[in-house]
Scaffold this motif. Structure first.
Motif, PDB file in Angstrom:
ATOM      1  N   ASP A 156      -8.397  -9.298  -2.417  1.00 23.07           N
ATOM      2  CA  ASP A 156      -7.251  -8.452  -2.965  1.00 23.07           C
ATOM      3  C   ASP A 156      -6.702  -7.926  -1.962  1.00 23.07           C
ATOM      4  O   ASP A 156      -6.010  -6.774  -1.739  1.00 23.07           O
ATOM      5  CB  ASP A 156      -7.963  -7.296  -3.693  1.00 23.07           C
ATOM      6  CG  ASP A 156      -8.468  -7.701  -5.232  1.00 23.07           C
ATOM      7  OD1 ASP A 156      -7.673  -8.771  -5.743  1.00 23.07           O
ATOM      8  OD2 ASP A 156      -9.470  -7.257  -5.613  1.00 23.07           O
ATOM      9  N   MET A 157      -6.774  -8.399  -0.518  1.00 20.98           N
ATOM     10  CA  MET A 157      -6.386  -7.832   0.647  1.00 20.98           C
ATOM     11  C   MET A 157      -4.738  -7.625   0.699  1.00 20.98           C
ATOM     12  O   MET A 157      -4.391  -6.517   1.299  1.00 20.98           O
ATOM     13  CB  MET A 157      -6.519  -8.835   1.956  1.00 20.98           C
ATOM     14  CG  MET A 157      -8.034  -8.851   2.386  1.00 20.98           C
ATOM     15  SD  MET A 157      -8.557  -7.426   3.059  1.00 20.98           S
ATOM     16  CE  MET A 157      -7.581  -7.325   4.489  1.00 20.98           C
ATOM     17  N   SER A 158      -4.039  -8.523  -0.040  1.00 17.46           N
ATOM     18  CA  SER A 158      -2.443  -8.232  -0.251  1.00 17.46           C
ATOM     19  C   SER A 158      -2.334  -6.756  -0.949  1.00 17.46           C
ATOM     20  O   SER A 158      -1.189  -6.355  -0.892  1.00 17.46           O
ATOM     21  CB  SER A 158      -1.720  -9.299  -0.693  1.00 17.46           C
ATOM     22  OG  SER A 158      -2.105  -9.623  -2.031  1.00 17.46           O
ATOM     23  N   ARG A 159      -3.251  -6.482  -1.714  1.00 15.82           N
ATOM     24  CA  ARG A 159      -2.976  -4.992  -2.498  1.00 15.82           C
ATOM     25  C   ARG A 159      -3.434  -4.045  -1.955  1.00 15.82           C
ATOM     26  O   ARG A 159      -3.160  -2.841  -2.484  1.00 15.82           O
ATOM     27  CB  ARG A 159      -3.573  -5.419  -4.033  1.00 15.82           C
ATOM     28  CG  ARG A 159      -2.920  -6.427  -4.780  1.00 15.82           C
ATOM     29  CD  ARG A 159      -3.630  -6.773  -6.053  1.00 15.82           C
ATOM     30  NE  ARG A 159      -3.797  -5.516  -6.761  1.00 15.82           N
ATOM     31  CZ  ARG A 159      -4.846  -4.922  -7.360  1.00 15.82           C
ATOM     32  NH1 ARG A 159      -6.162  -5.375  -6.920  1.00 15.82           N
ATOM     33  NH2 ARG A 159      -4.867  -3.927  -7.985  1.00 15.82           N
ATOM     34  N   ILE A 160      -4.038  -4.136  -0.939  1.00 11.59           N
ATOM     35  CA  ILE A 160      -4.800  -2.866  -0.337  1.00 11.59           C
ATOM     36  C   ILE A 160      -3.738  -2.085   0.274  1.00 11.59           C
ATOM     37  O   ILE A 160      -3.087  -2.569   1.354  1.00 11.59           O
ATOM     38  CB  ILE A 160      -5.989  -3.124   0.643  1.00 11.59           C
ATOM     39  CG1 ILE A 160      -7.005  -4.198  -0.125  1.00 11.59           C
ATOM     40  CG2 ILE A 160      -6.526  -2.196   1.270  1.00 11.59           C
ATOM     41  CD1 ILE A 160      -7.519  -3.591  -1.271  1.00 11.59           C
ATOM     42  N   LYS A 161      -3.974  -0.720   0.082  1.00 11.34           N
ATOM     43  CA  LYS A 161      -2.986   0.178   0.824  1.00 11.34           C
ATOM     44  C   LYS A 161      -3.768   0.891   2.109  1.00 11.34           C
ATOM     45  O   LYS A 161      -3.167   1.028   3.048  1.00 11.34           O
ATOM     46  CB  LYS A 161      -2.614   1.361  -0.294  1.00 11.34           C
ATOM     47  CG  LYS A 161      -1.502   2.302   0.442  1.00 11.34           C
ATOM     48  CD  LYS A 161      -1.127   3.442  -0.810  1.00 11.34           C
ATOM     49  CE  LYS A 161      -0.080   4.495  -0.094  1.00 11.34           C
ATOM     50  NZ  LYS A 161       0.539   5.245  -1.042  1.00 11.34           N
ATOM     51  N   TYR A 162      -4.821   1.316   1.935  1.00 12.52           N
ATOM     52  CA  TYR A 162      -5.770   2.250   2.730  1.00 12.52           C
ATOM     53  C   TYR A 162      -7.152   2.090   2.541  1.00 12.52           C
ATOM     54  O   TYR A 162      -7.551   2.005   1.346  1.00 12.52           O
ATOM     55  CB  TYR A 162      -4.981   3.526   3.005  1.00 12.52           C
ATOM     56  CG  TYR A 162      -5.555   4.412   2.046  1.00 12.52           C
ATOM     57  CD1 TYR A 162      -6.728   5.205   1.792  1.00 12.52           C
ATOM     58  CD2 TYR A 162      -4.334   4.997   0.968  1.00 12.52           C
ATOM     59  CE1 TYR A 162      -6.752   6.126   0.760  1.00 12.52           C
ATOM     60  CE2 TYR A 162      -4.506   5.886   0.245  1.00 12.52           C
ATOM     61  CZ  TYR A 162      -6.051   6.337   0.002  1.00 12.52           C
ATOM     62  OH  TYR A 162      -5.972   7.227  -1.159  1.00 12.52           O
ATOM     63  N   ILE A 163      -8.094   2.184   3.521  1.00 11.92           N
ATOM     64  CA  ILE A 163      -9.413   2.422   3.372  1.00 11.92           C
ATOM     65  C   ILE A 163      -9.719   3.654   3.928  1.00 11.92           C
ATOM     66  O   ILE A 163      -9.422   3.897   5.042  1.00 11.92           O
ATOM     67  CB  ILE A 163     -10.218   1.171   4.280  1.00 11.92           C
ATOM     68  CG1 ILE A 163      -9.767  -0.290   3.478  1.00 11.92           C
ATOM     69  CG2 ILE A 163     -11.719   1.509   4.063  1.00 11.92           C
ATOM     70  CD1 ILE A 163     -10.165  -1.477   4.245  1.00 11.92           C
ATOM     71  N   ASP A 164     -10.331   4.506   3.229  1.00 11.32           N
ATOM     72  CA  ASP A 164     -10.935   5.784   3.561  1.00 11.32           C
ATOM     73  C   ASP A 164     -12.308   5.798   3.959  1.00 11.32           C
ATOM     74  O   ASP A 164     -13.114   5.882   3.148  1.00 11.32           O
ATOM     75  CB  ASP A 164     -10.352   6.736   2.517  1.00 11.32           C
ATOM     76  CG  ASP A 164     -10.492   8.220   3.356  1.00 11.32           C
ATOM     77  OD1 ASP A 164     -11.067   8.283   4.348  1.00 11.32           O
ATOM     78  OD2 ASP A 164     -10.107   9.363   2.802  1.00 11.32           O
TER      79      ASP A 164
END
Length: 266
Positions: free
Chosen positions: A242-250
């Motif tokens: 789903d990398m294309s859908r990722i906005k951020y990783i906290d």
């Protein structure tokens, strides 16, 4: 009874038999030493012909040093002065020593400062983890390390060889150093997808973040950088489809959060 007078000529044999030979030996020894000194300091046999280096990654530095020393008599060269001049000339070396290897070689042993970020100004400046600007590159070159952003006011003017320090910069550079150490783990986290850190945002030193290519923000806050970033490769593997859908990783919460582009704002 009258005392016999001392023979004043008793010193003559001592002078002739002891003092003169000793003086001749001393003068002969001095002449030999002078002769040897003249020979070794003028002989073509002891002219520097080869320069070797340890710890110098870029051979261009070696070529520039060669221009100053090749052809110079190895005994006439002040190796301490050469080491200091080399360190001042190339700010990316924080330690330099020079050793003679007879009859005609010099060995340069250098410990090189390695950059952890690039900073974009009139050119790209490369800065190491201690805040030293170790070099520059034209804007036409592609950065090979993260671009440090958000510190324009604190780092308005940069100069190669200069050292910059502030609490905010130090924190950002600590993070950059850890990211560089973890670069291989991040790059290889997802087979077939070479991920890298393209920028580091230090606008808020208490809320640092960096960006993976193409545009995934990773939030790390202001502490525990190493332990937080160590979790990232495993997280990336779990979201690889789903990398294309990722906005951020906290990575700040105890349980890291992955937000997608359609995640509602809180």
């Amino acid at each position: 009874m009258a005392k016999k007078k001392k023979n004043s000529s008793n010193g003559g044999p001592f002078f002739l038999l002891v003092v003169l030979p000793l003086a001749a030996i001393v003068l002969s020894g001095w002449a030999i030493v002078k002769g040897i000194h003249h020979y070794v300091t003028t002989s073509h046999y002891f002219k520097i012909r080869e320069l070797r280096a340890e710890g110098v990654g870029d051979q261009r530095y070696l070529e520039m040093i060669k221009n100053d020393v090749v052809g110079v008599n190895i005994f006439r060269l002040d190796v301490t002065d050469l080491a200091e001049r080399t360190r001042r000339r190339f700010p990316n070396f924080y330690s330099v020593s020079v050793r003679r290897i007879l009859p005609s070689q010099l060995l340069i042993v250098a410990k090189e400062r390695l950059p952890v970020v690039w900073i974009k100004r009139d050119v790209y400046y490369m800065m190491d983890a201690n805040g030293v600007v170790v070099g520059s590159a034209s804007l036409g070159e592609t950065p090979t390390l993260p671009l440090l952003t958000g510190m324009d006011s604190k780092l308005a003017r940069l100069k190669t060889g200069a050292t910059y320090s502030s609490a905010a910069l130090h924190r950002a550079l600590v993070l950059a150093k850890i990211l560089k150490a973890r670069a291989a783990d991040i790059r290889e986290a997802i087979p077939g997808m070479s991920l890298s850190v393209i920028s580091l945002d230090a606008a808020d030193p208490d809320e640092l973040s960096f960006y993976l290519n193409p545009a995934i923000e990773v939030k790390v806050g202001d502490r525990n950088f190493d332990s937080r970033i160590s979790l990232l490769p495993a997280i990336l593997r779990t979201i690889s489809s789903d990398m294309s859908r990722i906005k951020y990783i906290d990575l700040r919460p105890k349980e890291p959060v992955v937000a997608t582009k359609d995640t509602p704002k809180r």
